[in-house]
Design an enzyme around this catalytic site. Structure first.
Site, short mmCIF file in Angstrom:
data_model
loop_
_atom_site.label_atom_id
_atom_site.label_comp_id
_atom_site.label_asym_id
_atom_site.label_seq_id
_atom_site.Cartn_x
_atom_site.Cartn_y
_atom_site.Cartn_z
N LYS A 22 0.76 -1.09 0.00
CA LYS A 22 0.07 0.04 0.06
C LYS A 22 0.87 1.26 0.01
CE LYS A 22 -1.80 1.61 4.18
NZ LYS A 22 -1.51 3.16 4.44
N ASN A 23 1.92 1.29 0.75
CA ASN A 23 2.65 2.48 0.98
C ASN A 23 3.49 2.95 0.02
OD1 ASN A 23 1.09 3.08 3.18
ND2 ASN A 23 2.78 2.43 4.79
N CYS A 115 -4.76 12.87 12.45
CA CYS A 115 -5.66 11.43 12.49
C CYS A 115 -5.47 10.85 13.81
CB CYS A 115 -5.22 10.41 11.25
SG CYS A 115 -3.38 9.58 11.65
N ARG A 120 0.42 14.82 12.77
CA ARG A 120 1.01 14.45 11.54
C ARG A 120 1.23 15.70 10.81
NH1 ARG A 120 -1.14 8.61 9.39
NH2 ARG A 120 1.02 8.88 8.46
N ASP A 307 4.68 0.90 12.06
CA ASP A 307 3.28 0.13 11.61
C ASP A 307 3.15 -1.46 11.80
OD1 ASP A 307 2.82 2.55 10.18
OD2 ASP A 307 3.42 1.73 8.36
N ARG A 399 -8.78 -0.23 4.37
CA ARG A 399 -8.05 0.82 3.83
C ARG A 399 -6.61 0.34 3.39
NH1 ARG A 399 -6.42 4.84 7.71
NH2 ARG A 399 -4.90 5.00 6.00
N1 EPU Z 1 6.96 14.38 10.57
C1 EPU Z 1 7.20 15.66 11.08
N2 EPU Z 1 7.10 16.82 9.97
C2 EPU Z 1 6.65 16.35 8.73
C3 EPU Z 1 6.28 14.91 8.36
C4 EPU Z 1 6.32 13.90 9.35
O1 EPU Z 1 7.31 16.09 12.17
O2 EPU Z 1 6.53 17.22 7.73
C5 EPU Z 1 7.04 13.58 11.67
C6 EPU Z 1 5.68 12.68 11.94
O3 EPU Z 1 4.84 13.31 12.90
C7 EPU Z 1 6.30 11.49 12.65
C8 EPU Z 1 7.63 11.11 11.98
O4 EPU Z 1 7.73 12.36 11.58
O5 EPU Z 1 6.49 11.53 13.97
C9 EPU Z 1 7.42 10.16 10.62
O6 EPU Z 1 6.25 10.60 9.95
P1 EPU Z 1 6.10 10.22 8.32
O7 EPU Z 1 6.16 11.66 7.61
O8 EPU Z 1 7.42 9.31 8.00
O9 EPU Z 1 4.93 9.42 7.98
P2 EPU Z 1 4.27 9.44 6.64
O10 EPU Z 1 5.08 9.48 5.45
O11 EPU Z 1 3.10 10.48 6.75
C10 EPU Z 1 4.19 6.78 6.26
C11 EPU Z 1 3.28 5.88 6.34
C12 EPU Z 1 2.82 5.35 7.56
C13 EPU Z 1 3.69 5.25 8.58
C14 EPU Z 1 5.04 6.16 8.44
C15 EPU Z 1 6.15 5.88 9.59
C16 EPU Z 1 2.16 6.21 4.05
C17 EPU Z 1 1.30 6.17 3.25
N3 EPU Z 1 2.40 6.25 5.38
O12 EPU Z 1 3.59 8.06 6.54
O13 EPU Z 1 1.84 4.29 7.27
O14 EPU Z 1 3.37 4.81 9.96
O15 EPU Z 1 5.38 6.59 7.04
O16 EPU Z 1 6.70 4.91 8.75
O17 EPU Z 1 3.37 5.51 3.42
C18 EPU Z 1 0.11 2.94 8.02
O18 EPU Z 1 0.50 2.38 6.82
O19 EPU Z 1 -0.71 2.23 8.47
C19 EPU Z 1 0.54 4.08 8.16
C20 EPU Z 1 0.41 4.98 9.20
#
Ligand code: EPU
Length: 420
Positions: A22-23, A115, A120, A307, A399
């Site tokens: 998915k990701n 969420c 986030r 995850d 999802r």
């Molecule tokens: N963060 C910031 N600033 C930003 C972006 C992120 O401070 O601009 C922080 C977040 O709050 C968190 C950390 O950085 O503490 C990591 O967040 P990240 O940006 O890596 O998360 P994401 O890219 O939004 C993806 C996956 C998530 C997974 C996270 C961490 C997808 C679609 N989602 O989210 O997957 O938990 O990376 O590995 O790729 C899931 O599949 O259930 C899921 C939530």
């Protein structure tokens, strides 16, 4: 709304095919907006999140066809505005921001909301685009990007206080493929899904080095062309099935997996005492009634994935020992704990550390799914429990897990999908 009824106690045995990630699929589908040409993406899992991304591409003007795991996209013309109504249902919609910036230089994308797993933020996505010369305004819940004047590669560091950002790295990498000059991203996320996205972009003609490490270098090109790509196996779905096999298995085998992406999870299971047998694209797990507890901390890749945290909480209930797991990426991501306690699980939450005393019987109960991985953990707890567990709000699972109920049933689990 649908719910899943899980009748606990049935042993699991057999072989299960793991779906595409998915990701990986979500940013790769978004990346098809970077070219006017046709892109073909294979092994896209049939999930509400990927369907939603397909819908977003269509609403932005792309022609999209989808048939049994293959998505064909031709984005000859692309709209520059992704309004709130279009993006609000899925946080990962934010990954259209990078492609729209790269292709159009000017776009408006509504901010996704928070969420249940945390607030986030997207500050690092914006910091990266600013380092490419974009001017960014956040107003009325919308992100407006203007990169018409000075769009060019540059150095940047995207490391945040909780580590690197997966979708932030993807967004900046996608935009930078079409920015003049060299972009160097320090503190980049090294997750396999980022590497998979880079591999797709390279097939489209992008010049990218270092994806899969914490330093990624991109040399901008004038344009990208169409490409075909098969997404990597879903390492989190695979990890979830390994937990099910460890908890209830009489020996299950996962097919179409990539063990190289799962080393930390595999090591954690081995340290508990479970025997894993790896084939070319298979992993088998055998049960161990005297498995030991674990002490884990979630970290960015290659650390233990956030995850998989909830599913390991469920696994800990099956192990006759004390286990701890500390969440550092999303410290509030423990919605499953209260629900598992309602089933009789012995868990204490101290700050961002869950301490689980396993090996005690847990009992089926009606429980509420809160987010994708928490819901998967409740299904696992249901498999382990005595009696009937009702996991409400099944849409959370749909999802991100392709046909989870059918796959579990094929292994011998007693599960039924019903209307709430
Ligand atoms: N963060 C910031 N600033 C930003 C972006 C992120 O401070 O601009 C922080 C977040 O709050 C968190 C950390 O950085 O503490 C990591 O967040 P990240 O940006 O890596 O998360 P994401 O890219 O939004 C993806 C996956 C998530 C997974 C996270 C961490 C997808 C679609 N989602 O989210 O997957 O938990 O990376 O590995 O790729 C899931 O599949 O259930 C899921 C939530």
């Amino acid at each position: 709304m649908e719910k899943l009824i899980v009748h606990g106690g049935a042993p699991l045995k057999g072989v299960v095919d793991i779906s595409g990630s998915k990701n990986s699929s979500l940013p790769i589908l978004a990346a098809t907006l970077l070219t006017r040409d046709t892109c073909t993406i294979r092994r896209v899992p049939d999930l509400s999140d990927t369907n939603y991304m397909v819908r977003i591409l269509g609403e932005l003007g792309a022609e999209v066809e989808r048939a049994s795991g293959v998505v064909v996209v031709k984005a000859e013309n692309v709209a520059s505005v992704a309004p709130y109504d279009l993006v609000r249902k899925m946080r990962a919609s934010i990954c259209v921001l990078g492609p729209l910036t790269g292709r159009l230089r000017q776009c408006t994308v509504s901010l996704p909301g928070g969420c249940v797993i945390g607030d986030r933020p997207v500050d690092l996505h914006l910091k990266g685009l600013e380092a490419l010369g974009a001017e960014i305004k956040v107003d009325g819940g919308d992100i407006s990007v203007d990169a018409t004047q000075n769009f060019r590669g540059g150095p940047m560091n995207l490391m945040g206080k909780s580590g690197s950002t997966v979708l932030g790295t993807g967004n900046v990498m996608m935009a930078a493929t079409l920015a003049k000059g060299i972009t160097s991203i320090e503190g980049a996320a090294a997750e396999p899904e980022v590497e998979d996205l880079a591999n797709f972009l390279i097939k489209m003609g992008a010049k990218i080095e270092g994806a899969g490490t914490n330093t990624i270098t991109i040399e901008g090109v004038d344009q990208l062309h169409g490409a075909e790509h098969t997404v990597i196996p879903d390492r989190i779905e695979a990890g979830t099935f390994l937990c099910a096999g460890a908890m209830m298995g009489e020996g299950i085998t996962l097919r179409r997996v990539n063990a190289a992406h799962m080393q930390t999870v595999l090591d954690a299971l081995r340290q508990c005492g479970f025997t894993l047998t790896l084939g070319r694209d298979t992993i088998s797990i055998a049960p161990n009634p005297s498995a030991k507890g674990f002490d884990l901390t979630t970290l960015c890749y290659p650390g233990f994935p956030t995850d998989m945290q909830a599913q390991f909480c469920a696994l800990a209930c099956a192990i006759g020992d004390t286990s701890t797991i500390t969440e550092t990426i999303f410290p509030q991501r423990f919605m499953h704990i209260a629900e598992m306690k309602r089933m009789g699980a012995q868990v204490d939450l101290e700050g961002a550390t869950a301490k689980i005393r396993g090996g005690h019987p847990i009992k089926g109960a009606p429980v509420m799914a809160s987010d994708l991985r928490a819901s998967a953990a409740l299904v696992l707890a249901g498999l382990l429990s005595q009696g009937k567990t009702e996991v409400n709000r099944l849409y959370h699972i749909d999802r991100g897990y392709e046909h989870l109920d059918d796959k579990l049933a094929s292994l011998g689990a007693k599960v039924e999908r019903m209307r709430e």
